[in-house]
Scaffold this motif. Structure first.
Motif, PDB file in Angstrom:
ATOM      1  N   GLY A 266       0.825  -1.198   0.000  1.00  0.00           N
ATOM      2  CA  GLY A 266       0.000   0.000   0.000  1.00  0.00           C
ATOM      3  C   GLY A 266       0.861   1.251   0.000  1.00  0.00           C
ATOM      4  O   GLY A 266       2.090   1.178  -0.114  1.00  0.00           O
TER       5      GLY A 266
ATOM      6  N   ASP B 230      -5.841  -2.283 -10.157  1.00  0.00           N
ATOM      7  CA  ASP B 230      -6.217  -2.750  -8.824  1.00  0.00           C
ATOM      8  C   ASP B 230      -5.853  -1.723  -7.760  1.00  0.00           C
ATOM      9  O   ASP B 230      -6.633  -1.461  -6.835  1.00  0.00           O
ATOM     10  N   ALA B 231      -4.672  -1.113  -7.891  1.00  0.00           N
ATOM     11  CA  ALA B 231      -4.246  -0.104  -6.922  1.00  0.00           C
ATOM     12  C   ALA B 231      -5.142   1.131  -6.962  1.00  0.00           C
ATOM     13  O   ALA B 231      -5.420   1.751  -5.926  1.00  0.00           O
TER      14      ALA B 231
ATOM     15  N   ARG C 217      -8.239   0.288  -5.019  1.00  0.00           N
ATOM     16  CA  ARG C 217      -8.001   0.128  -3.583  1.00  0.00           C
ATOM     17  C   ARG C 217      -7.612   1.432  -2.886  1.00  0.00           C
ATOM     18  O   ARG C 217      -8.023   1.695  -1.763  1.00  0.00           O
ATOM     19  N   HIS C 218      -6.800   2.247  -3.567  1.00  0.00           N
ATOM     20  CA  HIS C 218      -6.170   3.371  -2.863  1.00  0.00           C
ATOM     21  C   HIS C 218      -6.468   4.735  -3.469  1.00  0.00           C
ATOM     22  O   HIS C 218      -6.130   5.752  -2.860  1.00  0.00           O
ATOM     23  N   ARG C 219      -7.036   4.795  -4.633  1.00  0.00           N
ATOM     24  CA  ARG C 219      -7.424   6.047  -5.286  1.00  0.00           C
ATOM     25  C   ARG C 219      -6.311   7.112  -5.209  1.00  0.00           C
ATOM     26  O   ARG C 219      -6.415   8.133  -4.520  1.00  0.00           O
TER      27      ARG C 219
END
Length: 475
Positions: free
Chosen positions: A90, A239-240, A243-245
């Motif tokens: 992350g 995907d990132a 998940r994390h914008r």
């Protein structure tokens, strides 16, 4: 090793597969390679593409052509191949400045220059630069010693836009803002679209200058796995994003630093489309793009930008004149924000250097210089790779760059690159250790070597000494 052409993604993929076959031990020195015709049938590509892949290996000295007999293995190596980096969990804060300070505390000009990513000063067109400066000085007279106000000289912006149009860009001179190198352009881009504490998706590994900017601006890094041949991986990026914008994605799709990877054109189009759908700006660092191809360079991501979502940054620092600090940014829909930030910061440019740069771009001197530079870089990379293969410890792997002049070296796991740097520095040799290219100073067993230097006996001996250090540390 010749510079890649526009079909490079196809033949590079096949060449890499053949390298891995050789590295696996399936063939021995003297064995016959697969024929070009059979290779083309197996890979479902054209015969010229298959031949180009075989010629890549021939240029690297791995195979040799025999008249009317085909290609035969001349050297088996385990040095070249893909490398894999563990995915990050992350966003993380960047804590690189202490490592960078310890590494850059020495005077690089006194070292054998295998560290800094700059071309050999002897490879720069000194006479051309001087002529352009003298002509600009006469033309500008006293005004050459004044300020160049943002967005910069119109003639330089016109020539930048005209050259970009050749690879498909659709921005005009009015969209270009001249900066003090690409680093200032990247800083302006990040300032325009991010706030302190925001997350920025970056390549893994990433250029350390990008990491230092993120740290200075209080931004977090979200590392996205990067293929050593084709650049940023889009599936992990997508995907990132879910998940994390992240507030932005900052990448070098054409000749990534430190890997030398370049995205195929279709993948660049897919990246631009992905970022547009997500509503997240793409900051494109394109400082090495002019080093790709024997003729017309491939398009940057900016060529596929229809909505102004790509912020394009480039410069002449890696190809023409590092000390002139001539860079530029075209910010699309973020133009006004970038212009405001440019005015609020170090806003004054150097009219004499801008006018001289414009003259070199317009005259054709830049294109002639690029042809010579790319030829020299190819020879430099080939010479350094040969020394790495001969003198570095077993288990060393080298990423063959798609273009550019940087070599990314994976050392055996027990070899600490920071210790290699320390010992090399004591011998007067500069190298860039892997921890510089990760936000938390990971990548402990990697090195980046600069191959844009004349392969003199002194330089090649320095590569040998680095190999000796690595062998000692490998135990």
């Amino acid at each position: 090793m010749s510079a890649p052409s526009l079909s490079a993604p196809h033949y590079r993929r096949i060449a890499e597969m053949l390298r891995q076959t050789l590295a696996s031990g399936a063939l021995r020195v003297g064995d016959r390679m697969i024929s070009a015709r059979k290779l083309a049938e197996r890979e479902q590509v054209s015969l010229p593409t298959a031949l180009e892949a075989l010629r890549c290996l021939e240029a690297e000295g791995l195979i040799v052509a025999r008249p009317r007999s085909g290609y035969f293995v001349s050297r088996v190596t385990t040095a070249c191949g893909k490398q894999h980096f563990p995915p990050a969990s992350g966003p993380v804060p960047v804590t690189l400045s202490a490592v960078a300070r310890s590494i850059f505390s020495s005077a690089e000009t006194r070292l054998v220059p295998l560290g800094a990513a700059l071309p050999d000063p002897a490879w720069l067109p000194g006479a051309t630069l001087q002529r352009a400066l003298h002509a600009a000085s006469r033309r500008l007279d006293a005004h050459g010693q004044s300020y160049s106000l943002p967005p910069g000289r119109a003639d330089l912006r016109n020539n930048i836009a005209a050259r970009a149009a050749q690879w498909g860009a659709r921005f005009s001179a009015d969209d270009v803002i001249i900066t003090a190198g690409a680093t200032q352009a990247l800083r302006l881009a990040l300032h325009a679209v991010c706030q302190p504490g925001d997350v920025v998706a970056i390549e893994q590994p990433a250029y350390f200058g990008t990491l230092l900017l993120l740290e200075d601006l209080g931004l977090k890094a979200l590392q996205i796995p990067t293929d050593t041949m084709e650049g940023l991986l889009l599936a992990p990026l997508e995907d990132a994003i879910l998940r994390h914008r992240p507030a932005a994605v900052l990448a070098s799709p054409t000749v990534q630093n430190p890997l030398g990877a370049s995205m195929p054109v279709a993948k660049k189009q897919a990246l631009v489309a992905l970022m547009e759908r997500a509503g997240i700006p793409l900051i494109e660092d394109d400082v090495y793009g002019d080093l790709v191809g024997e003729g017309q360079r491939p398009p940057a991501c900016k060529a596929f930008d229809r909505s102004g979502n790509v912020i394009y940054c480039s410069s002449l620092s890696k190809t023409l004149a590092p000390g002139w600090r001539i860079g530029w940014i075209t910010a699309g829909r973020y133009h006004e924000k970038v212009m405001q930030a440019r005015m609020a910061g170090e806003w004054a440019g150097a009219p004499l250097l801008e006018a001289a740069s414009s003259e070199i771009l317009a005259s054709g001197d830049y294109e002639r210089h690029l042809r010579r530079l790319k030829s020299r870089v190819a020879k430099g990379i080939k010479a350094v790779i040969a020394r790495v293969e001969a003198n570095f410890p077993p288990g060393t792997r080298v990423t063959m760059p798609a273009a550019g002049f940087l070599l990314w070296v994976a050392l055996p796991p027990q070899v600490n690159a920071l210790e290699v740097h320390r010992r090399a520095l004591a011998l007067g040799i500069g190298v860039s250790p892997g921890p510089l290219f990760s936000p938390g100073a990971e990548l402990q067993n990697y090195l980046r070597l600069n191959c844009a230097n004349e392969p003199t006996p002194q330089l090649l001996s320095a590569v040998d000494r680095i190999g000796e250090i690595c062998r000692e540390l490998a135990g």
